[in-house]
Design a protein around this motif. Sequence first.
Motif, PDB file in Angstrom:
ATOM      1  N   PRO A  18       0.815  -1.208   0.000  1.00 50.32           N
ATOM      2  CA  PRO A  18       0.000   0.000   0.000  1.00 50.32           C
ATOM      3  C   PRO A  18       0.854   1.266   0.000  1.00 50.32           C
ATOM      4  CG  PRO A  18       0.029  -0.949   2.184  1.00 50.32           C
ATOM      5  CD  PRO A  18       0.768  -1.892   1.291  1.00 50.32           C
ATOM      6  N   TRP A  19       0.231   2.361  -0.365  1.00 51.37           N
ATOM      7  CA  TRP A  19       0.896   3.656  -0.438  1.00 51.37           C
ATOM      8  C   TRP A  19       0.546   4.479   0.783  1.00 51.37           C
ATOM      9  CZ3 TRP A  19       4.069   5.485  -4.424  1.00 51.37           C
ATOM     10  CH2 TRP A  19       4.250   4.578  -5.476  1.00 51.37           C
ATOM     11  N   ILE A  20       1.533   5.168   1.330  1.00 48.26           N
ATOM     12  CA  ILE A  20       1.322   6.060   2.462  1.00 48.26           C
ATOM     13  C   ILE A  20       1.767   7.470   2.079  1.00 48.26           C
ATOM     14  CG2 ILE A  20       1.553   4.292   4.239  1.00 48.26           C
ATOM     15  CD1 ILE A  20       4.438   5.323   4.690  1.00 48.26           C
ATOM     16  N   GLY A  21       1.307   8.449   2.830  1.00 46.68           N
ATOM     17  CA  GLY A  21       1.713   9.826   2.580  1.00 46.68           C
ATOM     18  C   GLY A  21       1.394  10.712   3.760  1.00 46.68           C
ATOM     19  N   GLU A  22       1.742  11.966   3.613  1.00 46.04           N
ATOM     20  CA  GLU A  22       1.450  12.995   4.610  1.00 46.04           C
ATOM     21  C   GLU A  22       0.042  13.504   4.336  1.00 46.04           C
ATOM     22  OE1 GLU A  22       2.718  17.540   4.737  1.00 46.04           O
ATOM     23  OE2 GLU A  22       4.417  16.190   5.138  1.00 46.04           O
ATOM     24  N   LYS A  59       7.786  -7.546   9.906  1.00 47.80           N
ATOM     25  CA  LYS A  59       7.015  -8.182  10.977  1.00 47.80           C
ATOM     26  C   LYS A  59       6.916  -7.316  12.230  1.00 47.80           C
ATOM     27  CE  LYS A  59      10.890 -10.889  12.749  1.00 47.80           C
ATOM     28  NZ  LYS A  59      11.036 -10.622  14.138  1.00 47.80           N
ATOM     29  N   ASP A  60       7.799  -6.333  12.376  1.00 49.07           N
ATOM     30  CA  ASP A  60       7.766  -5.428  13.529  1.00 49.07           C
ATOM     31  C   ASP A  60       6.783  -4.274  13.343  1.00 49.07           C
ATOM     32  OD1 ASP A  60       9.746  -6.959  14.701  1.00 49.07           O
ATOM     33  OD2 ASP A  60      11.369  -5.635  14.046  1.00 49.07           O
ATOM     34  N   SER A  61       6.440  -3.965  12.124  1.00 50.13           N
ATOM     35  CA  SER A  61       5.573  -2.829  11.820  1.00 50.13           C
ATOM     36  C   SER A  61       4.109  -3.195  12.040  1.00 50.13           C
ATOM     37  CB  SER A  61       5.800  -2.385  10.380  1.00 50.13           C
ATOM     38  OG  SER A  61       7.156  -2.034  10.208  1.00 50.13           O
ATOM     39  N   PHE A  62       3.263  -2.168  12.196  1.00 48.30           N
ATOM     40  CA  PHE A  62       1.836  -2.423  12.386  1.00 48.30           C
ATOM     41  C   PHE A  62       1.029  -1.211  11.916  1.00 48.30           C
ATOM     42  CE2 PHE A  62       3.273  -0.453  16.297  1.00 48.30           C
ATOM     43  CZ  PHE A  62       2.269   0.452  16.599  1.00 48.30           C
ATOM     44  N   PHE A  63      -0.281  -1.381  11.894  1.00 50.26           N
ATOM     45  CA  PHE A  63      -1.227  -0.350  11.489  1.00 50.26           C
ATOM     46  C   PHE A  63      -2.229  -0.112  12.618  1.00 50.26           C
ATOM     47  CE2 PHE A  63       0.257  -2.526   7.759  1.00 50.26           C
ATOM     48  CZ  PHE A  63       0.507  -1.514   6.856  1.00 50.26           C
ATOM     49  N   SER A  78      -6.237   4.454  17.492  1.00 54.34           N
ATOM     50  CA  SER A  78      -6.885   3.310  18.137  1.00 54.34           C
ATOM     51  C   SER A  78      -5.895   2.557  19.020  1.00 54.34           C
ATOM     52  CB  SER A  78      -7.466   2.361  17.093  1.00 54.34           C
ATOM     53  OG  SER A  78      -6.449   1.739  16.342  1.00 54.34           O
ATOM     54  N   LYS A  79      -6.413   1.950  20.067  1.00 53.65           N
ATOM     55  CA  LYS A  79      -5.594   1.072  20.906  1.00 53.65           C
ATOM     56  C   LYS A  79      -5.230  -0.197  20.128  1.00 53.65           C
ATOM     57  CE  LYS A  79      -7.338   2.313  25.477  1.00 53.65           C
ATOM     58  NZ  LYS A  79      -7.992   1.777  26.681  1.00 53.65           N
ATOM     59  N   GLU A  80      -6.106  -0.601  19.243  1.00 49.25           N
ATOM     60  CA  GLU A  80      -5.916  -1.840  18.495  1.00 49.25           C
ATOM     61  C   GLU A  80      -4.826  -1.676  17.436  1.00 49.25           C
ATOM     62  OE1 GLU A  80      -9.668  -1.563  20.444  1.00 49.25           O
ATOM     63  OE2 GLU A  80      -8.845  -0.277  18.919  1.00 49.25           O
ATOM     64  N   LYS A  81      -4.043  -2.723  17.251  1.00 47.02           N
ATOM     65  CA  LYS A  81      -2.980  -2.750  16.245  1.00 47.02           C
ATOM     66  C   LYS A  81      -3.268  -3.902  15.288  1.00 47.02           C
ATOM     67  CE  LYS A  81       0.358  -1.018  19.562  1.00 47.02           C
ATOM     68  NZ  LYS A  81       1.580  -1.302  20.314  1.00 47.02           N
ATOM     69  N   PHE A  82      -2.912  -3.698  14.022  1.00 42.37           N
ATOM     70  CA  PHE A  82      -3.204  -4.682  12.992  1.00 42.37           C
ATOM     71  C   PHE A  82      -1.958  -4.969  12.160  1.00 42.37           C
ATOM     72  CE2 PHE A  82      -6.911  -2.150  13.946  1.00 42.37           C
ATOM     73  CZ  PHE A  82      -7.916  -3.085  14.117  1.00 42.37           C
ATOM     74  N   GLU A  83      -1.818  -6.216  11.758  1.00 43.34           N
ATOM     75  CA  GLU A  83      -0.723  -6.591  10.858  1.00 43.34           C
ATOM     76  C   GLU A  83      -1.003  -6.060   9.454  1.00 43.34           C
ATOM     77  OE1 GLU A  83       1.146 -10.635   8.940  1.00 43.34           O
ATOM     78  OE2 GLU A  83       0.299 -10.751  10.951  1.00 43.34           O
ATOM     79  N   LYS A  84      -2.253  -6.179   9.023  1.00 44.77           N
ATOM     80  CA  LYS A  84      -2.753  -5.652   7.755  1.00 44.77           C
ATOM     81  C   LYS A  84      -4.205  -5.265   8.000  1.00 44.77           C
ATOM     82  CE  LYS A  84       0.000  -8.761   4.915  1.00 44.77           C
ATOM     83  NZ  LYS A  84      -0.040  -9.879   3.972  1.00 44.77           N
ATOM     84  N   ILE A  85      -4.668  -4.224   7.293  1.00 44.61           N
ATOM     85  CA  ILE A  85      -6.052  -3.803   7.501  1.00 44.61           C
ATOM     86  C   ILE A  85      -6.565  -3.013   6.301  1.00 44.61           C
ATOM     87  CG2 ILE A  85      -5.273  -1.797   8.798  1.00 44.61           C
ATOM     88  CD1 ILE A  85      -7.962  -1.853  10.298  1.00 44.61           C
ATOM     89  N   PHE A  86      -7.838  -3.252   5.978  1.00 41.18           N
ATOM     90  CA  PHE A  86      -8.592  -2.456   5.020  1.00 41.18           C
ATOM     91  C   PHE A  86      -9.936  -2.163   5.681  1.00 41.18           C
ATOM     92  CE2 PHE A  86     -11.518  -1.580   1.610  1.00 41.18           C
ATOM     93  CZ  PHE A  86     -10.770  -0.823   0.734  1.00 41.18           C
ATOM     94  N   TYR A  96     -15.496  -2.639  10.952  1.00 43.63           N
ATOM     95  CA  TYR A  96     -15.634  -3.758  10.028  1.00 43.63           C
ATOM     96  C   TYR A  96     -14.456  -3.652   9.068  1.00 43.63           C
ATOM     97  CZ  TYR A  96     -20.324  -4.028  11.923  1.00 43.63           C
ATOM     98  OH  TYR A  96     -21.396  -4.149  12.777  1.00 43.63           O
ATOM     99  N   TYR A  97     -13.642  -4.699   9.001  1.00 43.44           N
ATOM    100  CA  TYR A  97     -12.389  -4.603   8.262  1.00 43.44           C
ATOM    101  C   TYR A  97     -11.993  -5.940   7.643  1.00 43.44           C
ATOM    102  CZ  TYR A  97     -10.185  -6.986  12.204  1.00 43.44           C
ATOM    103  OH  TYR A  97      -9.851  -7.913  13.160  1.00 43.44           O
ATOM    104  N   CYS A  98     -11.053  -5.858   6.719  1.00 47.80           N
ATOM    105  CA  CYS A  98     -10.452  -7.036   6.103  1.00 47.80           C
ATOM    106  C   CYS A  98      -9.002  -7.127   6.567  1.00 47.80           C
ATOM    107  CB  CYS A  98     -10.477  -6.930   4.580  1.00 47.80           C
ATOM    108  SG  CYS A  98     -12.138  -6.808   3.894  1.00 47.80           S
ATOM    109  N   LYS A  99      -8.496  -8.340   6.694  1.00 51.14           N
ATOM    110  CA  LYS A  99      -7.107  -8.553   7.104  1.00 51.14           C
ATOM    111  C   LYS A  99      -6.215  -8.576   5.870  1.00 51.14           C
ATOM    112  CE  LYS A  99      -8.277 -11.112  11.280  1.00 51.14           C
ATOM    113  NZ  LYS A  99      -8.157 -12.391  12.001  1.00 51.14           N
ATOM    114  N   GLY A 100      -6.132  -7.459   5.208  1.00 50.75           N
ATOM    115  CA  GLY A 100      -5.340  -7.300   4.002  1.00 50.75           C
ATOM    116  C   GLY A 100      -5.360  -5.843   3.605  1.00 50.75           C
ATOM    117  N   PHE A 101      -4.987  -5.571   2.362  1.00 55.64           N
ATOM    118  CA  PHE A 101      -4.930  -4.186   1.896  1.00 55.64           C
ATOM    119  C   PHE A 101      -5.973  -3.892   0.824  1.00 55.64           C
ATOM    120  CE2 PHE A 101      -0.455  -4.967   3.298  1.00 55.64           C
ATOM    121  CZ  PHE A 101      -0.535  -4.181   4.443  1.00 55.64           C
ATOM    122  N   HIS A 102      -6.991  -4.738   0.715  1.00 55.96           N
ATOM    123  CA  HIS A 102      -8.104  -4.481  -0.201  1.00 55.96           C
ATOM    124  C   HIS A 102      -9.375  -5.066   0.398  1.00 55.96           C
ATOM    125  CE1 HIS A 102      -8.111  -8.652  -1.635  1.00 55.96           C
ATOM    126  NE2 HIS A 102      -6.791  -8.556  -1.640  1.00 55.96           N
TER     127      HIS A 102
END
Length: 115
Positions: A18-22, A59-63, A78-86, A96-102
Amino acid sequence: MENIQFKNADQIINMGGPWIGELTIDGIKIDDNIIIDNYVEKKDFYYFIKYFEISKKQKDSFFSVLRINKNNMSHQISKEKFEKIFIKKIENDTLYYCKGFHGQLPIYNIQIEFV
């Protein structure tokens, strides 16, 4: 309608995103490392995804979910952390989310808390 823009876009996984930005809203810088193509707009809030790079090891990074108050542009994470999230949707503090980037994956839900 607010003007949402992203600056300094970069992909975090060299496989097309995925793409990130400011993130800026109406010219005001909100935060860095925000996922560009996934957010939810509600009456009083925006919900974005923030990327936290702890080390160069993926593996150390999160969303986490970033909630922005539309009235004063204050924001909480959020208090919650995710390995991947959409994010698919948010209703009454239920995410309501998906465990991925789409959004084409199975949908999960949890109660989400912000600090």
